[in-house]
Design a protein around this motif. Structure first.
Motif, PDB file in Angstrom:
ATOM      1  N   ILE A 252      44.765  44.380  41.463  1.00 22.93           N
ATOM      2  CA  ILE A 252      44.227  44.359  42.828  1.00 22.93           C
ATOM      3  C   ILE A 252      43.762  45.760  43.215  1.00 22.93           C
ATOM      4  O   ILE A 252      42.669  45.939  43.773  1.00 22.93           O
ATOM      5  CB  ILE A 252      45.283  43.838  43.817  1.00 22.93           C
TER       6      ILE A 252
ATOM      7  N   GLY B  35      39.876  46.622  43.846  1.00 29.68           N
ATOM      8  CA  GLY B  35      39.572  47.087  45.198  1.00 29.68           C
ATOM      9  C   GLY B  35      38.962  48.471  45.208  1.00 29.68           C
ATOM     10  O   GLY B  35      38.007  48.743  45.959  1.00 29.68           O
TER      11      GLY B  35
ATOM     12  N   ILE C 287      41.051  48.767  50.440  1.00 31.87           N
ATOM     13  CA  ILE C 287      41.129  48.580  48.987  1.00 31.87           C
ATOM     14  C   ILE C 287      41.979  47.355  48.673  1.00 31.87           C
ATOM     15  O   ILE C 287      41.610  46.519  47.833  1.00 31.87           O
ATOM     16  CB  ILE C 287      41.700  49.850  48.314  1.00 31.87           C
ATOM     17  N   LEU C 288      43.094  47.228  49.384  1.00 28.76           N
ATOM     18  CA  LEU C 288      43.961  46.062  49.163  1.00 28.76           C
ATOM     19  C   LEU C 288      43.268  44.774  49.581  1.00 28.76           C
ATOM     20  O   LEU C 288      43.380  43.742  48.908  1.00 28.76           O
ATOM     21  CB  LEU C 288      45.262  46.238  49.948  1.00 28.76           C
TER      22      LEU C 288
ATOM     23  N   LYS D   7      39.950  44.092  49.755  1.00 30.36           N
ATOM     24  CA  LYS D   7      38.882  43.725  48.823  1.00 30.36           C
ATOM     25  C   LYS D   7      39.450  43.302  47.476  1.00 30.36           C
ATOM     26  O   LYS D   7      39.006  42.309  46.881  1.00 30.36           O
ATOM     27  CB  LYS D   7      37.927  44.904  48.634  1.00 30.36           C
ATOM     28  N   GLY D   8      40.419  44.048  46.981  1.00 29.16           N
ATOM     29  CA  GLY D   8      40.992  43.711  45.689  1.00 29.16           C
ATOM     30  C   GLY D   8      41.623  42.329  45.681  1.00 29.16           C
ATOM     31  O   GLY D   8      41.480  41.572  44.714  1.00 29.16           O
ATOM     32  N   SER D   9      42.313  41.997  46.766  1.00 30.96           N
ATOM     33  CA  SER D   9      42.952  40.678  46.799  1.00 30.96           C
ATOM     34  C   SER D   9      41.923  39.560  46.881  1.00 30.96           C
ATOM     35  O   SER D   9      42.112  38.488  46.302  1.00 30.96           O
ATOM     36  CB  SER D   9      43.916  40.602  47.983  1.00 30.96           C
TER      37      SER D   9
ATOM     38  N   ILE E  19      38.866  39.608  45.568  1.00 30.72           N
ATOM     39  CA  ILE E  19      38.291  39.438  44.231  1.00 30.72           C
ATOM     40  C   ILE E  19      39.255  38.677  43.325  1.00 30.72           C
ATOM     41  O   ILE E  19      38.864  37.751  42.606  1.00 30.72           O
ATOM     42  CB  ILE E  19      37.965  40.817  43.619  1.00 30.72           C
ATOM     43  N   GLN E  20      40.521  39.065  43.407  1.00 32.13           N
ATOM     44  CA  GLN E  20      41.487  38.402  42.537  1.00 32.13           C
ATOM     45  C   GLN E  20      41.654  36.935  42.914  1.00 32.13           C
ATOM     46  O   GLN E  20      41.913  36.083  42.058  1.00 32.13           O
ATOM     47  CB  GLN E  20      42.833  39.126  42.600  1.00 32.13           C
TER      48      GLN E  20
ATOM     49  N   ALA F 101      47.410  36.339  45.501  1.00 33.81           N
ATOM     50  CA  ALA F 101      46.983  37.733  45.598  1.00 33.81           C
ATOM     51  C   ALA F 101      47.265  38.310  46.983  1.00 33.81           C
ATOM     52  O   ALA F 101      47.546  39.507  47.118  1.00 33.81           O
ATOM     53  CB  ALA F 101      45.494  37.851  45.264  1.00 33.81           C
TER      54      ALA F 101
ATOM     55  N   ARG G 298      50.851  39.691  47.174  1.00 38.47           N
ATOM     56  CA  ARG G 298      50.990  40.976  46.470  1.00 38.47           C
ATOM     57  C   ARG G 298      50.371  42.107  47.275  1.00 38.47           C
ATOM     58  O   ARG G 298      50.940  43.194  47.404  1.00 38.47           O
ATOM     59  CB  ARG G 298      50.311  40.897  45.109  1.00 38.47           C
ATOM     60  N   ALA G 299      49.183  41.844  47.807  1.00 38.07           N
ATOM     61  CA  ALA G 299      48.525  42.891  48.598  1.00 38.07           C
ATOM     62  C   ALA G 299      49.333  43.196  49.849  1.00 38.07           C
ATOM     63  O   ALA G 299      49.443  44.359  50.272  1.00 38.07           O
ATOM     64  CB  ALA G 299      47.108  42.446  48.967  1.00 38.07           C
TER      65      ALA G 299
END
Lengths: 205, 205
Positions: free
Chosen positions: A172, A176, B172-173, B175-177, B179-180, B188, B191-192
């Motif tokens: 993640i 991100g 960042i968290l 967007k990353g979550s 995408i995941q 996700a 976790r984020a």
DNA sequence: ACAGGGGGAAAGACCGGTCTGTCTTCCCCC
DNA sequence: GGGGGAAGACAGACCGGTCTTTCCCCCTGT
């Protein structure tokens, strides 16, 4: 007919001279790698690919039965060349312990984000471009899962508790930070690295 | 000619009946919102848009001088309808303190990830689809920055130190979550959220 | 060693389809 | 009767993909 009238053409010899005596398939792959990784898949057409690689259309379709098959080959090469050699191997080289190697991923990211030709993670890009249900999206998801598998292996080396959960959380942060870097936040790697430190502390038990 | 021979056509009255007596522009916007948010921009053509909204092509181009202008309007509506009302306002409603409201973002994400029509964040998607240099990519980046501004404002309400840095890390968290989640990791968001807790602890001073 | 044949590759015409965008025609309703 | 809208033809470009023609080079048989 005068044979001299046909001889002078062949502009592709210049392209051959530029890239050396490589075979057609190698030139196609080199051009595909550059164009797909910087501009995505849908924006690059077959006509541009064959023009830039100085290859005839029939030659292209003899080596690759379709454009999608070339994209599959590109994703595979991207995995080898960029993921494995460029990121993971370089991160292992920079850190002396597994913990340091995990954090070094974001140091490599930091350098990568500063490059002029930085665009985005091709796997994320293709997955969003084609959709997760498309075969190319599926392949991208598999390559992303492969990255997670490697992270998980290093986490196991480091003796972290619940390495799979750790790997999923770290990815993640990786994804991100890449997205944010596309927006122009070149310091995204540092912020993600800091959060990775905290994440690792909570997985030491 | 027999006038009755011309009358029975007009399939668009069915579409009008479905969506009510809305004006053409409203029907176009409704169809554009659904198609663009679920399938992206490049995969949806003008012909499909006008067909699904039961509108003539000339009518479409009278209201929107180009397809891009419709995409601009879609991004603006997406910001109002989804970002502001769907995510941020809902998160503020769920939490009683600013800290809780920040974490509630990921609770809303968790519900969103489980929806069948979940696809991805349109701003990230359009940015990657068109590239960050394209006007539509630029607009997407601005809307993402607007989200960050709102997060930063809540962080200031919460009295966190260095709220801008906090907001950039939290995005960042986010967007990353997202995408995941596209990959299929429906957990996700949890976790984020956990990493957001740790991030917040380190910004309380 | 040399002639001839065959395969690979370049160039590019061509196909059906799709794209964005323009323009015309007709009709309905005000 | 006039304006707006539906229907749709049309333009011009591009898409992925097929196929033909021409040439060069290498490989083989004698």
């Amino acid at each position: 007919m005068n044979p001299e009238a046909k001889v002078p053409a062949f502009p592709q010899v210049a392209a051959v001279a530029q890239s050396g005596p490589a075979h057609s398939v190698d030139r196609i792959m080199a051009v595909a790698y550059e164009l797909f990784s910087t501009r995505g898949v849908r924006d690059v057409g077959v006509n541009e690919l064959i023009e830039r690689s100085g290859v005839a259309k029939a030659t292209f379709y003899r080596h690759f039965p379709s454009k999608d098959s070339l994209v599959f080959a590109f994703l595979e090469q991207r995995d080898k060349q960029w993921t494995m050699d460029g990121i993971l191997l370089e991160a292992r080289r920079r850190g002396s312990t597994p913990q340091e190697q995990l954090l070094a991923i974001f140091d490599v990211f930091g350098d990568w984000f500063l490059r002029e030709d930085f665009e985005a993670c091709s796997f994320v890009r293709v997955m969003l471009e084609m959709g997760p249900a498309h075969p190319l999206g599926q392949a991208s998801i598999e390559y992303l899962a492969k990255i997670r598998g490697h992270v998980q292996a290093v986490a196991e080396e480091a003796g972290l508790v619940n390495p799979e959960e750790f790997a999923r959380s770290l990815l993640i942060l990786m994804k991100g930070s890449v997205i944010q870097a596309v927006e122009g936040d070149t310091l995204a790697a540092e912020r993600a690295r800091q959060m990775a430190v905290w994440l690792m502390e909570h997985h030491r038990g």
